[in-house]
Write a protein that holds these residues in place. Structure first.
Motif, short mmCIF file in Angstrom:
data_model
loop_
_atom_site.label_atom_id
_atom_site.label_comp_id
_atom_site.label_asym_id
_atom_site.label_seq_id
_atom_site.Cartn_x
_atom_site.Cartn_y
_atom_site.Cartn_z
N TYR A 129 -6.12 13.18 -1.64
CA TYR A 129 -5.36 11.99 -1.28
C TYR A 129 -5.74 10.83 -2.20
O TYR A 129 -6.84 10.80 -2.74
CB TYR A 129 -5.65 11.58 0.17
N THR A 179 -8.67 4.49 -3.32
CA THR A 179 -9.73 5.36 -2.83
C THR A 179 -9.23 6.80 -2.84
O THR A 179 -8.20 7.10 -2.22
CB THR A 179 -10.17 4.99 -1.42
N SER A 227 0.83 -1.21 0.00
CA SER A 227 0.00 0.00 0.00
C SER A 227 0.87 1.26 0.00
O SER A 227 1.99 1.25 0.52
CB SER A 227 -0.90 0.03 1.23
N SER A 243 -0.44 12.18 -1.48
CA SER A 243 -1.07 13.43 -1.07
C SER A 243 -0.71 14.51 -2.08
O SER A 243 0.36 14.48 -2.68
CB SER A 243 -0.59 13.87 0.31
N GLN A 280 -5.43 6.75 -1.59
CA GLN A 280 -5.03 5.57 -0.85
C GLN A 280 -4.99 4.40 -1.83
O GLN A 280 -6.01 4.07 -2.44
CB GLN A 280 -6.00 5.28 0.29
N ARG A 298 0.11 5.79 0.09
CA ARG A 298 -0.86 6.90 0.14
C ARG A 298 -0.21 8.13 -0.45
O ARG A 298 0.81 8.61 0.05
CB ARG A 298 -1.29 7.18 1.57
N ASN A 303 -4.20 0.45 -2.25
CA ASN A 303 -4.01 -0.85 -1.61
C ASN A 303 -3.91 -1.94 -2.66
O ASN A 303 -4.27 -1.74 -3.82
CB ASN A 303 -5.17 -1.15 -0.66
#
Length: 119
Positions: free
Chosen positions: A79, A68, A17, A21, A81, A19, A83
């Motif tokens: 953002y 997401t 994963s 930004s 996300q 993330r 996974n």
């Protein structure tokens, strides 16, 4: 002048994963749609996900259920996300913001952040 600054890219193994930004700064009164696009070597830039200022989202079929998108309007930040990453997700990811301009909107882009998925 408006700037978009991305962060959070890197290298990860399949199934991992990350993330991302993206923070917008500058002369901003409001932002319409914000989104993420990606471009893999030898391929055209493609849409990954977008989100309106009201929170409605749209994700590409290839990432549905794994990625997401979300945003914090107070921080002018979007953002992503990610996974269950796959090798085919490897690309440079670009943030986009559509900011009202006259009767329409103007596109702004971040500098891009590399995401590499490899074992």
């Amino acid at each position: 002048q408006v700037q978009l600054v991305e962060s959070g890219g890197g290298s990860v193994q399949p199934g991992g994963s990350l993330r991302l930004s993206c923070a917008a700064s500058g002369s901003i009164f409001s932002i319409n749609t914000m989104g993420w696009y990606r471009q893999a070597p030898g391929k055209e830039r493609e849409l990954v996900a977008v989100i309106t200022n009201g929170g409605s989202t749209n994700h590409a079929d290839s990432v549905k259920g794994r990625f997401t998108i979300s945003r914090d309007n107070a921080k002018n930040t979007v953002y992503l996300q990610m996974n269950s990453l796959k090798p085919e997700d490897t690309a440079v990811y670009y943030c986009n913001a559509k900011i009202p301009w006259g009767l329409g909107s103007r596109d702004y882009w971040g500098q891009g952040t590399q995401v590499t998925v490899s074992s």
